[in-house]
Scaffold this active site. Structure first.
Site, PDB file in Angstrom:
ATOM      1  N   ASP A  82      -0.845  -3.819  10.481  1.00  0.00           N
ATOM      2  CA  ASP A  82      -2.249  -4.024  10.165  1.00  0.00           C
ATOM      3  C   ASP A  82      -3.050  -2.942  10.874  1.00  0.00           C
ATOM      4  O   ASP A  82      -2.789  -2.629  12.044  1.00  0.00           O
ATOM      5  CB  ASP A  82      -2.739  -5.404  10.606  1.00  0.00           C
ATOM      6  CG  ASP A  82      -4.076  -5.754   9.961  1.00  0.00           C
ATOM      7  OD1 ASP A  82      -4.229  -5.514   8.747  1.00  0.00           O
ATOM      8  OD2 ASP A  82      -4.967  -6.262  10.658  1.00  0.00           O
ATOM      9  N   SER A  83      -3.956  -2.351  10.149  1.00  0.00           N
ATOM     10  CA  SER A  83      -4.740  -1.261  10.719  1.00  0.00           C
ATOM     11  C   SER A  83      -6.146  -1.295  10.168  1.00  0.00           C
ATOM     12  O   SER A  83      -6.418  -1.930   9.141  1.00  0.00           O
ATOM     13  CB  SER A  83      -4.076   0.093  10.412  1.00  0.00           C
ATOM     14  OG  SER A  83      -3.859   0.245   9.025  1.00  0.00           O
ATOM     15  N   ASN A 110       0.847  -1.188   0.000  1.00  0.00           N
ATOM     16  CA  ASN A 110       0.000   0.000   0.000  1.00  0.00           C
ATOM     17  C   ASN A 110       0.888   1.245   0.000  1.00  0.00           C
ATOM     18  O   ASN A 110       1.565   1.521   1.001  1.00  0.00           O
ATOM     19  CB  ASN A 110      -0.895  -0.021   1.247  1.00  0.00           C
ATOM     20  CG  ASN A 110      -1.883   1.124   1.292  1.00  0.00           C
ATOM     21  OD1 ASN A 110      -1.561   2.254   0.975  1.00  0.00           O
ATOM     22  ND2 ASN A 110      -3.100   0.814   1.722  1.00  0.00           N
ATOM     23  N   LYS A 156       0.286   3.830   2.941  1.00  0.00           N
ATOM     24  CA  LYS A 156       0.814   3.407   4.235  1.00  0.00           C
ATOM     25  C   LYS A 156       2.339   3.517   4.251  1.00  0.00           C
ATOM     26  O   LYS A 156       2.932   3.971   5.235  1.00  0.00           O
ATOM     27  CB  LYS A 156       0.399   1.964   4.542  1.00  0.00           C
ATOM     28  CG  LYS A 156      -1.075   1.796   4.871  1.00  0.00           C
ATOM     29  CD  LYS A 156      -1.371   0.358   5.271  1.00  0.00           C
ATOM     30  CE  LYS A 156      -2.830   0.175   5.675  1.00  0.00           C
ATOM     31  NZ  LYS A 156      -3.108  -1.208   6.148  1.00  0.00           N
ATOM     32  N   ARG A 183      -1.473   5.453  13.062  1.00  0.00           N
ATOM     33  CA  ARG A 183      -0.236   4.934  12.485  1.00  0.00           C
ATOM     34  C   ARG A 183       0.969   5.743  12.983  1.00  0.00           C
ATOM     35  O   ARG A 183       2.024   5.186  13.263  1.00  0.00           O
ATOM     36  CB  ARG A 183      -0.306   4.950  10.955  1.00  0.00           C
ATOM     37  CG  ARG A 183       0.875   4.233  10.286  1.00  0.00           C
ATOM     38  CD  ARG A 183       0.631   3.996   8.800  1.00  0.00           C
ATOM     39  NE  ARG A 183      -0.495   3.105   8.587  1.00  0.00           N
ATOM     40  CZ  ARG A 183      -1.689   3.487   8.129  1.00  0.00           C
ATOM     41  NH1 ARG A 183      -1.900   4.732   7.775  1.00  0.00           N
ATOM     42  NH2 ARG A 183      -2.655   2.605   7.982  1.00  0.00           N
TER      43      ARG A 183
END
Length: 207
Positions: A80-81, A19, A22, A193
């Site tokens: 992971d979010s 991603n 991210k 994050r």
């Protein structure tokens, strides 16, 4: 991405995400530690047998980090979010990107579905959660978690950033703008994050 400074233990760290949104946010926080931060999306690796089927953010973060650390033979950071929406209990969470229109849907298509589900909903509260797991580099397994409460706006109020479209409709507590309308520095101070990666940065700086 080559950060400035010197690394005491690690020279390279794989950021185990494809991603780009991210990855960019992670680099913004970890820059300056003297590490070469590698983007999984730039590398060729056979991962057709990798399955992200954990029931928690922690499990998924570890699965990513462990799989790619072994596959590429270097320290890896798995992340992971997701979003926990008060009005949609049990629906997003660890399944956020796979939920609704699905992970193969484009950002706009995914967002259109989400905003349609939220249309007219009075309960706008939500919480973003991020769990990052470091495997290798002097650490068998270390987790760093961050969470941020906020609200879902009634319409898109910022630019759609590739890979992280929800940042255009989430206002963190104490803020007046959605995530994507904040500067990188502002967002890293308040985002899930950013909080997770600052904990990681502090850990790496002490190694």
């Amino acid at each position: 991405v080559q950060a400035n400074g010197e690394s005491k233990n690690m020279k390279k760290l794989l950021i185990a995400t494809k991603n780009p949104g991210k990855f960019a946010e992670i680099v913004e926080v970890l820059d300056g530690l003297g590490l070469e931060l590698l983007f999984l999306g730039d590398l060729e690796v056979e991962d057709s047998d990798f399955v992200e089927d954990g029931e928690t953010f922690e499990e998924n973060a570890y699965k990513k980090a462990a799989f790619y650390a072994e596959a590429l033979g270097m320290p890896a950071l798995g992340e992971d979010s997701g979003l926990l929406v008060d009005a949609l209990p049990g629906e997003l969470g660890v399944y956020t990107r796979r939920w609704g229109a699905g992970e193969k849907a484009g950002d706009k298509e995914w967002m259109d579905y989400f905003m349609q589900r939220m249309e007219g909903e009075e309960k706008r509260g939500a919480q973003f959660v991020c769990n990052a797991c470091l495997v290798g580099g002097g650490s068998d397994r270390r987790h760093f978690e961050g969470a941020t409460r906020g609200v879902i706006t009634e319409r898109v109020e910022g630019p759609l950033i590739k890979g992280i479209p929800l940042s255009a409709v989430f206002v963190a507590e104490g803020q007046e703008k959605v995530y994507s309308a904040l500067s990188a520095e502002e967002k890293n101070q308040v985002s899930h994050r950013g909080k997770s990666m600052m904990k990681l940065r502090d850990f790496l700086a002490d190694q």
